[in-house]
Design a protein around this motif. Structure first.
Motif, PDB file in Angstrom:
ATOM      1  N   MET A 125       1.655  14.732   7.847  1.00 24.23           N
ATOM      2  CA  MET A 125       0.485  13.877   7.697  1.00 24.23           C
ATOM      3  C   MET A 125       0.850  12.664   6.852  1.00 24.23           C
ATOM      4  SD  MET A 125      -2.782  16.429   7.151  1.00 24.23           S
ATOM      5  CE  MET A 125      -3.911  15.223   7.900  1.00 24.23           C
ATOM      6  N   SER A 126       0.367  11.509   7.267  1.00 27.05           N
ATOM      7  CA  SER A 126       0.560  10.278   6.513  1.00 27.05           C
ATOM      8  C   SER A 126      -0.670  10.046   5.638  1.00 27.05           C
ATOM      9  CB  SER A 126       0.752   9.099   7.476  1.00 27.05           C
ATOM     10  OG  SER A 126       0.716   7.868   6.774  1.00 27.05           O
ATOM     11  N   VAL A 127      -0.434   9.843   4.353  1.00 30.28           N
ATOM     12  CA  VAL A 127      -1.516   9.554   3.415  1.00 30.28           C
ATOM     13  C   VAL A 127      -1.279   8.160   2.855  1.00 30.28           C
ATOM     14  CG1 VAL A 127      -2.742  10.290   1.336  1.00 30.28           C
ATOM     15  CG2 VAL A 127      -1.655  12.001   2.809  1.00 30.28           C
ATOM     16  N   THR A 128      -2.214   7.251   3.049  1.00 28.51           N
ATOM     17  CA  THR A 128      -2.056   5.872   2.589  1.00 28.51           C
ATOM     18  C   THR A 128      -3.280   5.418   1.801  1.00 28.51           C
ATOM     19  OG1 THR A 128      -2.933   5.047   4.703  1.00 28.51           O
ATOM     20  CG2 THR A 128      -0.541   5.214   4.507  1.00 28.51           C
ATOM     21  N   GLY A 129      -3.033   4.484   0.905  1.00 29.29           N
ATOM     22  CA  GLY A 129      -4.117   3.949   0.100  1.00 29.29           C
ATOM     23  C   GLY A 129      -3.755   3.927  -1.369  1.00 29.29           C
ATOM     24  N   ASP A 130      -4.525   3.191  -2.145  1.00 26.55           N
ATOM     25  CA  ASP A 130      -4.239   3.057  -3.571  1.00 26.55           C
ATOM     26  C   ASP A 130      -4.359   4.385  -4.316  1.00 26.55           C
ATOM     27  OD1 ASP A 130      -3.837   0.370  -3.160  1.00 26.55           O
ATOM     28  OD2 ASP A 130      -5.878  -0.210  -3.731  1.00 26.55           O
ATOM     29  N   GLN A 131      -5.171   5.292  -3.795  1.00 26.35           N
ATOM     30  CA  GLN A 131      -5.368   6.586  -4.448  1.00 26.35           C
ATOM     31  C   GLN A 131      -4.580   7.704  -3.769  1.00 26.35           C
ATOM     32  OE1 GLN A 131      -7.088   6.725  -7.323  1.00 26.35           O
ATOM     33  NE2 GLN A 131      -7.272   4.501  -7.051  1.00 26.35           N
ATOM     34  N   GLN A 145      -1.536   8.836  -4.216  1.00 23.06           N
ATOM     35  CA  GLN A 145      -0.797   9.722  -5.113  1.00 23.06           C
ATOM     36  C   GLN A 145      -1.707  10.772  -5.731  1.00 23.06           C
ATOM     37  OE1 GLN A 145       2.759   9.692  -5.728  1.00 23.06           O
ATOM     38  NE2 GLN A 145       2.030  11.710  -6.372  1.00 23.06           N
ATOM     39  N   ALA A 146      -2.879  10.362  -6.157  1.00 21.82           N
ATOM     40  CA  ALA A 146      -3.824  11.305  -6.754  1.00 21.82           C
ATOM     41  C   ALA A 146      -4.304  12.315  -5.717  1.00 21.82           C
ATOM     42  CB  ALA A 146      -5.010  10.555  -7.349  1.00 21.82           C
ATOM     43  N   PHE A 147      -4.545  11.840  -4.509  1.00 23.53           N
ATOM     44  CA  PHE A 147      -4.994  12.717  -3.431  1.00 23.53           C
ATOM     45  C   PHE A 147      -3.940  13.787  -3.139  1.00 23.53           C
ATOM     46  CE2 PHE A 147      -5.314  13.889   1.050  1.00 23.53           C
ATOM     47  CZ  PHE A 147      -6.673  14.130   1.203  1.00 23.53           C
ATOM     48  N   VAL A 148      -2.692  13.355  -3.045  1.00 27.30           N
ATOM     49  CA  VAL A 148      -1.591  14.269  -2.738  1.00 27.30           C
ATOM     50  C   VAL A 148      -1.360  15.250  -3.883  1.00 27.30           C
ATOM     51  CG1 VAL A 148       0.916  14.364  -2.463  1.00 27.30           C
ATOM     52  CG2 VAL A 148      -0.434  12.764  -1.090  1.00 27.30           C
ATOM     53  N   SER A 149      -1.393  14.761  -5.114  1.00 28.59           N
ATOM     54  CA  SER A 149      -1.117  15.609  -6.276  1.00 28.59           C
ATOM     55  C   SER A 149      -2.073  16.794  -6.363  1.00 28.59           C
ATOM     56  CB  SER A 149      -1.202  14.786  -7.560  1.00 28.59           C
ATOM     57  OG  SER A 149      -0.197  13.793  -7.591  1.00 28.59           O
ATOM     58  N   VAL A 209      -8.962   7.139   0.870  1.00 26.95           N
ATOM     59  CA  VAL A 209      -7.601   7.039   1.398  1.00 26.95           C
ATOM     60  C   VAL A 209      -7.624   7.381   2.883  1.00 26.95           C
ATOM     61  CG1 VAL A 209      -6.528   7.612  -0.809  1.00 26.95           C
ATOM     62  CG2 VAL A 209      -7.015   9.432   0.828  1.00 26.95           C
ATOM     63  N   ALA A 210      -6.554   7.024   3.580  1.00 27.14           N
ATOM     64  CA  ALA A 210      -6.426   7.355   4.993  1.00 27.14           C
ATOM     65  C   ALA A 210      -5.429   8.497   5.131  1.00 27.14           C
ATOM     66  CB  ALA A 210      -5.952   6.146   5.787  1.00 27.14           C
ATOM     67  N   MET A 240       0.843  -1.197   0.000  1.00 33.41           N
ATOM     68  CA  MET A 240       0.000   0.000   0.000  1.00 33.41           C
ATOM     69  C   MET A 240       0.882   1.252   0.000  1.00 33.41           C
ATOM     70  SD  MET A 240      -2.921   1.194   2.743  1.00 33.41           S
ATOM     71  CE  MET A 240      -3.985  -0.202   2.296  1.00 33.41           C
ATOM     72  N   THR A 241       0.541   2.207  -0.830  1.00 34.65           N
ATOM     73  CA  THR A 241       1.318   3.432  -0.950  1.00 34.65           C
ATOM     74  C   THR A 241       1.155   4.318   0.274  1.00 34.65           C
ATOM     75  OG1 THR A 241       1.060   3.416  -3.353  1.00 34.65           O
ATOM     76  CG2 THR A 241       1.672   5.508  -2.340  1.00 34.65           C
ATOM     77  N   GLU A 242       2.284   4.829   0.778  1.00 35.82           N
ATOM     78  CA  GLU A 242       2.249   5.828   1.855  1.00 35.82           C
ATOM     79  C   GLU A 242       3.069   7.034   1.421  1.00 35.82           C
ATOM     80  OE1 GLU A 242       2.991   6.381   6.640  1.00 35.82           O
ATOM     81  OE2 GLU A 242       4.355   5.085   5.516  1.00 35.82           O
ATOM     82  N   ILE A 243       2.491   8.204   1.574  1.00 36.44           N
ATOM     83  CA  ILE A 243       3.166   9.459   1.260  1.00 36.44           C
ATOM     84  C   ILE A 243       3.065  10.356   2.487  1.00 36.44           C
ATOM     85  CG2 ILE A 243       3.240  11.472  -0.263  1.00 36.44           C
ATOM     86  CD1 ILE A 243       1.804   9.759  -2.374  1.00 36.44           C
ATOM     87  N   ILE A 244       4.177  11.004   2.843  1.00 37.08           N
ATOM     88  CA  ILE A 244       4.175  11.921   3.977  1.00 37.08           C
ATOM     89  C   ILE A 244       4.078  13.345   3.456  1.00 37.08           C
ATOM     90  CG2 ILE A 244       5.376  12.705   6.044  1.00 37.08           C
ATOM     91  CD1 ILE A 244       4.500   9.794   6.152  1.00 37.08           C
ATOM     92  N   LEU A 245       3.067  14.059   3.921  1.00 39.69           N
ATOM     93  CA  LEU A 245       2.874  15.452   3.548  1.00 39.69           C
ATOM     94  C   LEU A 245       3.370  16.372   4.657  1.00 39.69           C
ATOM     95  CD1 LEU A 245      -0.698  15.729   1.952  1.00 39.69           C
ATOM     96  CD2 LEU A 245       1.502  15.988   0.808  1.00 39.69           C
ATOM     97  N   HIS A 246       3.906  17.502   4.268  1.00 37.11           N
ATOM     98  CA  HIS A 246       4.310  18.536   5.212  1.00 37.11           C
ATOM     99  C   HIS A 246       3.437  19.753   5.002  1.00 37.11           C
ATOM    100  CE1 HIS A 246       7.336  21.829   6.469  1.00 37.11           C
ATOM    101  NE2 HIS A 246       6.763  21.354   7.543  1.00 37.11           N
TER     102      HIS A 246
END
Length: 208
Positions: A54-60, A62-66, A37-38, A1-7
């Motif tokens: 913030m931690s963003v996880t889920g299949d979507q 990347q789209a959420f963060v973009s 997404v979480a 599962m993809t995890e992206i950290i946002l600042h």
């Protein structure tokens, strides 16, 4: 599962911008539920955080963060200075640098010390020795992490915080004009918001 950290950062903004950072984290959490997404805050227990992760996880993820990286505008009256004329407030959202991509952030480059969690930090702060202080050997940078429930999770968070500080330090040293990642903490680009929120309920403003 993809995890992206946002600042999320207020840059050099006043308390109103710190308030927007806190409100924006709640707005992102609500929006994440609709997008499947979480999204959760992983490092701040302050009411007026200058910045948070913030931690963003889920299949979507990347789209959420973009759709959210860049300058965020909030239009509304100051919650602290009712007679203040300014109604446009700006904060920055960027993808945090990955500690694993930084060759000088190996475990052998960091001194980890455990300590007892204390002070503000929400429900995750407890009386066990789960908190971590991390010192970067070559620069002397020091961070603490006590927001997570386990020592292992706090070590991971401490490395992420060090990555943030190192990246900011290098941006300042290079005096680069490029607005990338964490340089937005120092220079927010006004007038080119990727999203705009309005009013005390932090409603997303339509682009139409």
């Amino acid at each position: 599962m993809t995890e992206i950290i946002l600042h999320l950062t207020s840059g050099k903004g006043p308390d109103e911008c710190c308030w927007v950072v806190a409100q924006l984290s709640r707005a992102f959490t609500r929006e994440a539920l609709k997008d499947g997404v979480a999204c959760e805050v992983i490092n701040s227990g302050e009411e007026l955080p200058a910045s948070l992760l913030m931690s963003v996880t889920g299949d979507q993820a990347q789209a959420f963060v973009s759709a959210r990286v860049g300058t965020i505008q909030w239009i509304g009256d100051s919650p602290f200075r009712p007679r203040h004329k300014r109604r446009n407030w700006f904060v920055g959202v960027n993808i945090a640098p990955s500690p694993d991509a930084m060759p000088d952030l190996r475990d052998e480059d960091i001194v980890f010390q455990t300590m007892r969690a204390s002070g503000p930090g929400g429900q995750h702060v407890n009386k066990t020795d789960s908190a971590v202080r991390a010192t970067h050997r070559s620069t002397g940078l020091v961070v603490t992490a006590q927001e997570q429930r386990s020592q292992h999770a706090n070590r991971k968070l401490a490395r992420q915080k060090l990555a943030v500080l190192l990246d900011e330090q290098r941006q300042k040293a290079s005096d680069s004009a490029r607005q990338v990642q964490w340089s937005a903490h120092q220079n927010l680009e006004r007038g080119k918001s990727v999203r705009t929120y309005t009013g005390p309920l932090f409603s997303l403003k339509s682009s139409c």
